[in-house]
Design an enzyme around this catalytic site. Structure first.
Site, short mmCIF file in Angstrom:
data_model
loop_
_atom_site.label_atom_id
_atom_site.label_comp_id
_atom_site.label_asym_id
_atom_site.label_seq_id
_atom_site.Cartn_x
_atom_site.Cartn_y
_atom_site.Cartn_z
N ASP A 1 107.04 155.47 32.74
CA ASP A 1 107.46 154.29 31.99
C ASP A 1 108.06 153.28 32.96
O ASP A 1 108.26 153.58 34.14
CB ASP A 1 108.45 154.65 30.88
CG ASP A 1 109.53 155.60 31.36
OD1 ASP A 1 110.02 155.42 32.50
OD2 ASP A 1 109.88 156.53 30.61
N ASP B 1 122.92 156.76 39.92
CA ASP B 1 123.21 158.12 40.36
C ASP B 1 122.69 158.44 41.75
O ASP B 1 123.44 158.87 42.62
CB ASP B 1 122.69 159.14 39.33
CG ASP B 1 121.25 158.90 38.92
OD1 ASP B 1 120.57 158.03 39.53
OD2 ASP B 1 120.78 159.57 37.98
N ASP C 1 111.24 150.55 33.49
CA ASP C 1 112.57 150.12 33.06
C ASP C 1 112.94 148.80 33.73
O ASP C 1 112.55 148.55 34.88
CB ASP C 1 113.62 151.18 33.39
CG ASP C 1 113.39 152.49 32.64
OD1 ASP C 1 112.72 152.45 31.59
OD2 ASP C 1 113.85 153.53 33.12
#
Length: 468
Positions: free
Chosen positions: A74, A158, A76
């Site tokens: 996907d 992260d 983002d």
């Protein structure tokens, strides 16, 4: 391959723990990303936000995967626009989430996820008075809606390999955390202090393992060091969220390697404590069965076949079940009720940690129940079992048990032949079973004066289908 792709770019080999405020910039000639490989809807969202006066970039996994020549699952988008501002730009958008507000922009079946740039969380009294950000006593972030700049957003991501921003208008990549360097060197590295970052969200430990397995990267030693000690913090994660994370771990096509890493870092026992105990007490059988199940899962995914979480969880939990069945039988319960009671107990305990939905727990129990029914083939039972909607899953699970070295007296081969046999051949197979049972049964001396006849097959409850 990667060295060729980035041959004209030289990133400084910084060893600092924090991203720099000025990003390294890769121009279109310095990276392999082709605009034509990107979803036109994702480009449309970025360009529309930019034309409205906002900063907007493709971010994270899609940029990383494109650099690695992997088709992104996907796309983002990260932007300076707030969720409400994004919603105002798109009629086909919907704001979702509470802990972490996002916007989903719908284009038919494709969804482009848009997130506002986040900042670090305030500390002390300021945080206590804020309804936007909150941590618990262990440092875990409970809400994450503190908005900031692009530089702030890069710092709070992260992993370095996920702090990459691509602008389709200029075809430039902004690298704030030496993510390109770590991609080139096949490293999973946390941004910031690893212990603090894991405490903020313990699921990051699972994400580190997932990315390492998916990309065949190593977890950088400083990022790996705290995992074993902090693994128990996963018990604080909502069970519904852990269910979603477990599906990501095991249903992405690299489940065997993921399992190995989970065991190595002490995470498997936090997710499946009963199975981890079985792995300790009966390592060869437990490890072989789980590996075979996960290898089959990986193969089906590679072949584009469907995979049901019910079968996956049935395999992951099965090694802990037979000993419980035996204990219940020793207390006097017949085989099938003992299996059903033990299954109920085991699944109930597991759901306290991982909230497996009822639509999967019911099939799990039926697959296990079938293991006690498949040995019972006399009379019309075999044909009735063939008509059972769970027969195929139960039969496949029987073969899985045998592949792990479990002795079933040739039960798997018998059912394989029975399915392909004609009606007359099936009747012969049933007669052969009856004659085998008669010849194997020892003759019993009739008690003088006794008029009571012993019922056929009443020589005692059978052992559970899976021994240890």
């Amino acid at each position: 391959m990667l060295k060729k792709l980035f041959k004209s770019f030289r990133s400084p080999l910084r060893r600092g723990k924090h991203p720099h405020s000025t990003p390294e910039v890769l121009n279109s000639s310095q990276h392999p990303i082709n605009r034509g490989e990107i979803s036109r809807y994702a480009i449309s969202v970025v360009e529309r936000l930019q034309h409205a006066g906002y900063q907007a970039y493709l971010v994270g996994g899609c940029v990383r995967d494109l650099l690695l020549d992997i088709d992104p699952k996907d796309f983002d988008v990260a932007t300076s626009a707030t969720p409400e501002q994004v919603r105002a730009e798109f009629r086909n958008a919907r704001v979702i989430g509470r802990r972490f507000k996002l916007v989903h922009v719908h284009f038919g079946r494709e969804i482009i996820e848009v997130a506002t740039f986040r900042a670090n969380h305030p500390e002390g009294d300021e945080e206590e008075n804020s309804n936007l950000s909150s941590r618990n006593e262990s440092g875990r972030i409970l809400r994450d809606n503190v908005y900031g700049s692009l530089e702030n957003d890069a710092q709070r991501r992260d992993f370095t390999i996920n702090a990459l921003y691509y602008d389709p208008a200029t075809e430039r990549i902004l690298d704030y955390a030496n993510g390109v360097h770590d991609i080139r060197n096949h490293l999973i590295r946390l941004i910031g202090d690893p212990t603090q970052r894991y405490q903020e969200d313990p699921v990051r430990m699972l994400r580190a393992v997932r990315f390492a397995a998916k990309l065949d990267f190593d977890i950088e030693k400083h990022s790996a060091a705290p995992i074993y000690k902090l693994a128990p913090m996963l018990r604080d994660i909502p069970s519904a969220r852990l269910f979603d994370e477990v599906l990501k771990l095991f249903l992405a096509g690299y489940a065997v390697y993921t399992y190995e890493l989970l065991v190595d870092y002490g995470l498997f026992g936090q997710l499946f404590p009963a199975s981890a105990a079985a792995l300790k007490h009966n390592p060869d059988y437990t490890d072989c069965l789980i590996r075979n199940a996960l290898a089959n899962t990986d193969l089906r995914i590679q072949q584009g076949k469907t995979v049901t979480p019910a079968f996956l969880f049935a395999a992951l939990l099965w090694p802990a079940l037979p000993a419980r069945v035996i204990k219940l039988q020793e207390r006097g319960l017949p085989a099938i009720p003992a299996m059903q009671e033990a299954a109920q107990q085991l699944i109930s305990e597991q759901c306290q940690l991982i909230a497996v939905p009822k639509r999967f727990t019911l099939p799990i129990r039926e697959i296990w129940d079938m293991q006690e029914r498949l040995p019972r083939r006399s009379g019309k039972r075999s044909d009735l079992l063939l008509e059972n909607p769970r027969f195929r899953a139960g039969y496949d699970f029987l073969l899985l048990r045998e592949s792990a070295g479990e002795e079933t007296g040739g039960l798997g081969d018998w059912w394989t032949d029975y399915q392909d046999a004609s009606d007359s051949e099936r009747r012969g197979m049933i007669r052969d079973l009856s004659s085998q049972d008669d010849s194997a049964a020892p003759r019993k001396r009739r008690r003088s004066g006794s008029k009571r006849k012993r019922a056929p097959g009443a020589s005692g409850a059978p052992k559970p289908a899976a021994g240890e």
